[in-house]
Design a protein around this motif. Structure first.
Motif, short mmCIF file in Angstrom:
data_model
loop_
_atom_site.label_atom_id
_atom_site.label_comp_id
_atom_site.label_asym_id
_atom_site.label_seq_id
_atom_site.Cartn_x
_atom_site.Cartn_y
_atom_site.Cartn_z
N GLU A 155 -18.77 3.99 2.58
CA GLU A 155 -19.25 5.35 2.31
C GLU A 155 -18.52 6.31 3.24
O GLU A 155 -18.05 5.92 4.31
CB GLU A 155 -20.76 5.43 2.59
CG GLU A 155 -21.64 4.65 1.64
CD GLU A 155 -21.98 5.48 0.41
OE1 GLU A 155 -21.82 6.72 0.45
OE2 GLU A 155 -22.41 4.89 -0.59
N SER A 200 -27.60 14.79 3.90
CA SER A 200 -28.46 14.43 2.78
C SER A 200 -28.86 15.66 1.97
O SER A 200 -29.01 16.76 2.51
CB SER A 200 -29.72 13.73 3.29
OG SER A 200 -30.57 13.43 2.21
N HIS A 247 -22.57 3.40 7.10
CA HIS A 247 -21.67 4.01 6.12
C HIS A 247 -20.35 3.23 6.02
O HIS A 247 -19.84 2.98 4.92
CB HIS A 247 -21.37 5.46 6.50
CG HIS A 247 -22.53 6.39 6.29
ND1 HIS A 247 -22.57 7.67 6.80
CD2 HIS A 247 -23.71 6.22 5.63
CE1 HIS A 247 -23.70 8.25 6.46
NE2 HIS A 247 -24.42 7.39 5.76
N SER A 249 -27.25 11.14 6.26
CA SER A 249 -26.87 10.12 5.27
C SER A 249 -27.38 10.54 3.89
O SER A 249 -28.59 10.57 3.66
CB SER A 249 -27.47 8.76 5.66
OG SER A 249 -27.03 7.76 4.77
N ASN A 250 -26.46 10.84 3.00
CA ASN A 250 -26.83 11.24 1.64
C ASN A 250 -26.96 9.99 0.76
O ASN A 250 -26.28 9.83 -0.24
CB ASN A 250 -25.80 12.20 1.06
CG ASN A 250 -26.31 12.89 -0.20
OD1 ASN A 250 -27.52 13.04 -0.39
ND2 ASN A 250 -25.40 13.27 -1.08
N GLN A 264 -21.79 12.69 6.42
CA GLN A 264 -22.56 13.10 5.24
C GLN A 264 -23.74 13.97 5.69
O GLN A 264 -24.19 13.89 6.82
CB GLN A 264 -23.13 11.88 4.51
CG GLN A 264 -22.12 10.88 4.01
CD GLN A 264 -22.78 9.71 3.29
OE1 GLN A 264 -23.89 9.82 2.78
NE2 GLN A 264 -22.08 8.58 3.24
#
Length: 238
Positions: free
Chosen positions: A126, A132, A121, A199-200, A130
């Motif tokens: 990013e 998902s 990230h 992790s999105n 996060q």
């Protein structure tokens, strides 16, 4: 008179005298780098693919398969390069890893997967934290994960038994293939599944979808252990 050494034993690579702390460090670092590869290549693939998911998946696939070959080659002689609680479970059942050590392996794999996701990230600017929103649910996805993990364990046990020096390449090639022949894109790893829930991005999985994947992965791993324990067992001399 002593019994002759079995063919399996003669093909096993010599054990290297690494301390437990070094083995755990290798597992943590290797798992972190693996997740950085998986998440980072997914982000890069999606950004460069211009909305073409097939191209994004291809980039993610090639990077992950290649990364596995390198990471297993580097860390295999130190810790066995499990990077995967399902693999650790199988080797613990086979009594090739102590029960205390397997718990420690799983713990550092969890730590490594979080650090690897966060590292990816940060590389791509990013948000570090996060969750998902990508749902991956249903019997077809779960069955795909069972098949993917079964094949991974089969690849590891078979290559270690007959061609231990080829294990890094065999595992990398199998995962490269399984990304495309499974409906789930072959997570085949409970630690990777939990990490990808954080992790999105392209490689993510919604936290609500993760339990079904993990149960299927463990079932696939145990099925492979049971079958290959029988399949690879040599006949004993009378």
């Amino acid at each position: 008179m002593s019994r002759p050494q079995s063919r399996a034993a003669s093909l096993e690579p010599p054990l290297h005298p690494f301390s437990t702390s070094r083995r755990l460090a290798a597992e943590a670092l290797g798992t972190a780098l693996l997740l950085a590869v998986v998440i980072g290549s997914g982000i890069m693939g999606e950004r460069l693919a211009g909305g073409n998911d097939a191209i994004a998946l291809l980039g993610n696939t090639v990077s992950t398969g290649a990364g596995l070959v390198v990471l297993i080659t580097i860390f295999g002689p130190i810790s066995g390069a499990h990077f995967n609680p399902a693999v650790t479970l199988v080797f613990a059942i086979r009594r090739e890893l102590g029960w205390g050590t397997d718990t420690a392996y799983a713990a550092v794999q969890v730590l490594g997967r979080v650090l690897g996701v966060w590292a990816a990230h940060l590389m791509f600017a990013e948000p570090v934290w996060q969750l998902s929103t990508k749902l991956r649910d249903g019997p077809a996805q779960w069955w795909a994960e069972a098949i993917a993990t079964f094949g991974l364990i089969a690849t590891i046990l078979g290559s270690v038994r007959f061609r231990p020096e080829a294990t890094p390449l065999a595992v990398g090639l199998y995962i490269t293939s399984a990304y495309w022949f499974t409906a789930s894109t072959s997570f085949a790893n409970p630690a990777v599944t939990v990490a990808r829930a954080l992790s999105n991005t392209f490689a993510g999985i919604a936290p609500t979808s993760a339990p079904g994947f993990i149960i299927s992965q463990l079932a696939g791993a145990l099925a492979a252990w049971a079958l290959f324990s029988w399949l690879l067992k040599e006949r004993t001399a009378p």
